[in-house]
Design a protein around this motif. Structure first.
Motif, PDB file in Angstrom:
ATOM      1  N   PRO A 168      40.271 -23.948 167.753  1.00 27.80           N
ATOM      2  CA  PRO A 168      40.208 -25.359 167.149  1.00 27.80           C
ATOM      3  C   PRO A 168      40.028 -26.232 168.053  1.00 27.80           C
ATOM      4  CG  PRO A 168      42.027 -23.994 165.929  1.00 27.80           C
ATOM      5  CD  PRO A 168      41.527 -23.304 167.316  1.00 27.80           C
ATOM      6  N   GLN A 169      39.127 -27.381 167.624  1.00 25.64           N
ATOM      7  CA  GLN A 169      38.791 -28.494 168.605  1.00 25.64           C
ATOM      8  C   GLN A 169      38.379 -29.676 167.386  1.00 25.64           C
ATOM      9  OE1 GLN A 169      35.472 -28.303 170.915  1.00 25.64           O
ATOM     10  NE2 GLN A 169      33.838 -27.559 169.622  1.00 25.64           N
ATOM     11  N   THR A 170      38.916 -30.870 167.920  1.00 29.11           N
ATOM     12  CA  THR A 170      38.903 -32.088 167.063  1.00 29.11           C
ATOM     13  C   THR A 170      37.764 -33.012 167.677  1.00 29.11           C
ATOM     14  OG1 THR A 170      40.806 -31.697 166.127  1.00 29.11           O
ATOM     15  CG2 THR A 170      39.830 -33.899 165.919  1.00 29.11           C
ATOM     16  N   ALA A 171      36.885 -33.819 167.125  1.00 22.53           N
ATOM     17  CA  ALA A 171      36.027 -34.846 167.763  1.00 22.53           C
ATOM     18  C   ALA A 171      36.645 -36.270 167.213  1.00 22.53           C
ATOM     19  CB  ALA A 171      34.613 -34.624 167.440  1.00 22.53           C
ATOM     20  N   PHE A 172      36.684 -36.939 168.040  1.00 21.18           N
ATOM     21  CA  PHE A 172      37.038 -38.541 168.279  1.00 21.18           C
ATOM     22  C   PHE A 172      35.916 -39.283 168.422  1.00 21.18           C
ATOM     23  CE2 PHE A 172      40.968 -36.603 168.861  1.00 21.18           C
ATOM     24  CZ  PHE A 172      42.046 -37.310 167.914  1.00 21.18           C
TER      25      PHE A 172
END
Length: 190
Positions: A168-172
């Motif tokens: 899992p990854q998150t974009a800012f």
């Protein structure tokens, strides 16, 4: 005193050493151990060197250079960051610039180095015409709070494949990019 400067192709091996060190320390327990132990400094250095020479999509890499040893007669790279125009458009993300990497060795964290590297990268992105910036971070990265402190807005999530495992990854995102430039401005000179 720690200096931030544009990286040179001759820095590639030192940059790769920081990369491998940071991945092995930060992602232990998050990424497969066999993947982390198999990271190749030579292969990673070749990729960074190629990127610095080709400068695709306006890519630039910045390094944090610290005095080496008590006599401070030499110097060594203790962190780096890179950015370029977005490599690809992501669903729901319209950012023009992408911060591709940010790594600071564990012993050099909490000294303002990451903020200074982010500022150099954001200033470069703005200079090549990017009005906004984004980055992806592994969702379980314990340093994720850093991007929130810099007023990054969570805009997407997804998975990246690492060693055939979906992680899992998150974009800012910072839109406009001036938000990131303001958030990384220093009041105390760090």
């Amino acid at each position: 005193m720690i200096r931030i400067r544009r990286a040179r192709p001759a820095d590639a091996t030192a940059i790769a050493e920081v990369h491998v060190d940071c991945w092995r320390n930060t992602y232990a327990g998050i990424l497969p151990g066999t993947y982390l132990s198999g990271l190749s400094i030579m292969r990673i250095a070749a990729g960074y060197q190629r990127g610095m020479i080709e400068r695709r999509n306006g890519e630039a890499l910045f390094v944090a250079v610290a005095p080496d040893g008590p006599a401070q007669t030499g110097s060594r790279i203790v962190g780096f960051a890179s950015g370029a125009r977005c490599r690809q458009r992501w669903s729901g993300l319209d950012a023009e610039g992408e911060i591709q990497t940010l790594y600071v060795q564990e012993d050099w964290r909490d000294l303002g180095i990451g903020r200074r590297l982010m500022r150099a990268t954001a200033a470069h992105l703005a200079a090549i015409g990017c009005s906004s910036a984004m980055l992806w971070v592994l969702s379980d990265n314990p340093s994720r709070w850093f991007y929130q402190r810099l007023e990054g807005r969570t805009v997407a999530s997804g998975k990246v494949r690492v060693d055939d495992k979906g992680v899992p990854q998150t974009a800012f995102c910072w839109d406009p990019i001036e938000k990131l430039l303001r958030a990384t401005a220093s009041a105390n000179g760090h």
